[in-house]
Write a protein that holds these residues in place. Structure first.
Motif, PDB file in Angstrom:
ATOM      1  N   ASP A  77      -3.006  13.664   2.451  1.00  0.00           N
ATOM      2  CA  ASP A  77      -2.272  13.082   1.470  1.00  0.00           C
ATOM      3  C   ASP A  77      -0.629  13.053   1.656  1.00  0.00           C
ATOM      4  OD1 ASP A  77      -1.667  12.081  -1.444  1.00  0.00           O
ATOM      5  OD2 ASP A  77      -0.254  13.655  -1.355  1.00  0.00           O
ATOM      6  N   GLU A  78      -0.317  14.063   2.626  1.00  0.00           N
ATOM      7  CA  GLU A  78       1.095  13.762   3.281  1.00  0.00           C
ATOM      8  C   GLU A  78       1.063  12.845   4.353  1.00  0.00           C
ATOM      9  OE1 GLU A  78       4.414  16.485   5.789  1.00  0.00           O
ATOM     10  OE2 GLU A  78       2.629  17.594   4.803  1.00  0.00           O
ATOM     11  N   LEU A  79       0.054  12.757   5.091  1.00  0.00           N
ATOM     12  CA  LEU A  79      -0.109  11.841   5.921  1.00  0.00           C
ATOM     13  C   LEU A  79      -0.014  10.283   5.401  1.00  0.00           C
ATOM     14  CD1 LEU A  79      -0.674  10.779   8.920  1.00  0.00           C
ATOM     15  CD2 LEU A  79      -3.214  11.091   8.234  1.00  0.00           C
ATOM     16  N   ASN A  80      -0.653  10.255   4.409  1.00  0.00           N
ATOM     17  CA  ASN A  80      -0.850   8.815   4.015  1.00  0.00           C
ATOM     18  C   ASN A  80       0.697   8.447   3.417  1.00  0.00           C
ATOM     19  OD1 ASN A  80      -1.899   6.460   2.915  1.00  0.00           O
ATOM     20  ND2 ASN A  80      -1.848   7.368   0.767  1.00  0.00           N
ATOM     21  N   THR A  81       1.328   9.267   2.678  1.00  0.00           N
ATOM     22  CA  THR A  81       2.744   8.931   2.294  1.00  0.00           C
ATOM     23  C   THR A  81       3.495   8.985   3.226  1.00  0.00           C
ATOM     24  OG1 THR A  81       2.032  10.666   0.276  1.00  0.00           O
ATOM     25  CG2 THR A  81       4.591   9.920   0.716  1.00  0.00           C
ATOM     26  N   LEU A  82       3.739   9.542   4.445  1.00  0.00           N
ATOM     27  CA  LEU A  82       4.476   9.609   5.533  1.00  0.00           C
ATOM     28  C   LEU A  82       4.307   8.123   6.126  1.00  0.00           C
ATOM     29  CD1 LEU A  82       5.003  13.145   6.832  1.00  0.00           C
ATOM     30  CD2 LEU A  82       6.733  11.730   5.513  1.00  0.00           C
ATOM     31  N   LEU A  83       3.093   7.886   6.440  1.00  0.00           N
ATOM     32  CA  LEU A  83       2.639   6.765   7.113  1.00  0.00           C
ATOM     33  C   LEU A  83       3.199   5.452   6.564  1.00  0.00           C
ATOM     34  CD1 LEU A  83       1.562   5.836   9.897  1.00  0.00           C
ATOM     35  CD2 LEU A  83      -0.719   6.090   8.814  1.00  0.00           C
ATOM     36  N   THR A  84       2.504   5.356   5.275  1.00  0.00           N
ATOM     37  CA  THR A  84       3.074   4.022   4.567  1.00  0.00           C
ATOM     38  C   THR A  84       4.607   3.906   4.768  1.00  0.00           C
ATOM     39  OG1 THR A  84       1.110   4.570   2.935  1.00  0.00           O
ATOM     40  CG2 THR A  84       2.947   3.260   1.952  1.00  0.00           C
TER      41      THR A  84
END
Length: 303
Positions: A77-84
């Motif tokens: 979830d953190e990865l998705n937020t940062l990458l977006t």
């Protein structure tokens, strides 16, 4: 010693001069809104990828069962937020339709996340290849925790998938982060198969249009580079295939340079310190001449 007024004047004067946007600086900034990707956040993104594909090694936990799934969920979830966020910033480099940037960034982030099982599978083949190629490795865990190839390939394989999605800037930043810490320079555009091993690694260079097959091993100092560059009518380099094709089961020993759009046939061995600019067929053995030992001259003789 300068008084406070002199210090303030010097600081203010330099702030004014540094704040002025020169013509050269203007040409180097692709957008005027300051929406550059964050290098620190990209570093965190790769750390999250490593925690997701090697969950028992890089997240400081020993996750089992439901607890493992919980922490994987938190990390993804953190990865998705940062990458977006970072994709959105990167797209502003060359996108004018700001209304769709956020939507596109979110979709691209999810597409990358869908590649994580593939990235994980490939990285574990790299670990196995390195372990099987190095008798100094006591176990797989030692390779994962300490060998620079694992860090370099985690960066490269993540960056390569982002590159294939057409995301600007971010893939190159990610591979250069690994370059700065491991000395292994892999362009995100290169295509590298499974079971890839780099022993030691320092000084390895793999160019953008390289194609590397499966079960390939490189040693330190190997360059897979371009021999020359095609130029356009204005004298600028043209991005065309210009780097080697390395087929399956090839070993290239230390400090060899393989240059140009040539092919090294499968099951070949390229010895150390070789300069190769022509294709070689499968099962080739390309070695430099052996060193010659001369006897010392007798006393009084010219050498």
């Amino acid at each position: 010693m300068s008084n406070r007024a002199d210090i303030n004047e010097t600081l203010s004067r330099n702030v004014r001069e540094l704040s002025e946007l020169s013509d050269l600086e203007s040409r180097m900034i692709p957008c005027g809104d300051g929406s550059f990707p964050s290098v620190d956040r990209l570093r965190r993104i790769v750390a999250l990828v490593k925690a997701l594909v090697f969950p028992d090694f890089f997240d400081c936990r020993r996750n089992m069962g439901e607890i493992r799934s919980y922490y994987l969920g938190v990390n993804i979830d953190e990865l998705n937020t940062l990458l977006t966020t970072e994709i959105r910033r990167a797209q502003r480099f060359n996108k004018s339709d700001s209304d769709r940037i956020t939507e596109n960034a979110a979709a691209l982030s999810l597409q990358f996340i869908d590649t994580l099982p593939k990235i994980k599978r490939l990285l574990y083949t790299d670990v196995e290849a390195m372990y099987l190629n190095d008798p100094a490795a006591d176990n797989y865990a030692e390779v994962i925790l300490s060998y620079p190839i694992v860090d370099a390939m985690a960066h490269y394989r993540s960056a390569h998938e982002l590159h294939k999605l057409g995301i600007p800037v971010i893939p190159r930043v990610i591979t250069e982060l690994a370059h700065s810490t491991t000395g292994i320079d892999i362009n995100p555009g290169a295509e590298i198969g499974e079971y890839f091993a780099i022993d030691h690694g320092t000084g390895v260079v793999i160019g953008e249009t390289c194609i590397i097959g499966n079960h390939v091993t490189l040693y330190q100092g190997v360059t897979l580079g371009a021999k020359n560059f095609a130029l356009d009518s204005e004298g600028h380099p043209v991005n065309v295939p210009r780097h080697p094709i390395i087929e399956d089961y090839v070993t290239i020993y230390s400090n060899s340079s393989i240059l140009g759009r040539i092919t090294v046939g499968h099951n070949s061995v390229i010895g150390g310190n070789v300069w190769l600019t022509h294709s070689v067929p499968p099962y080739s053995r390309i070695l430099q001449h052996k060193a010659e030992t001369s006897q010392p001259a007798e006393s009084g003789q010219d050498v």
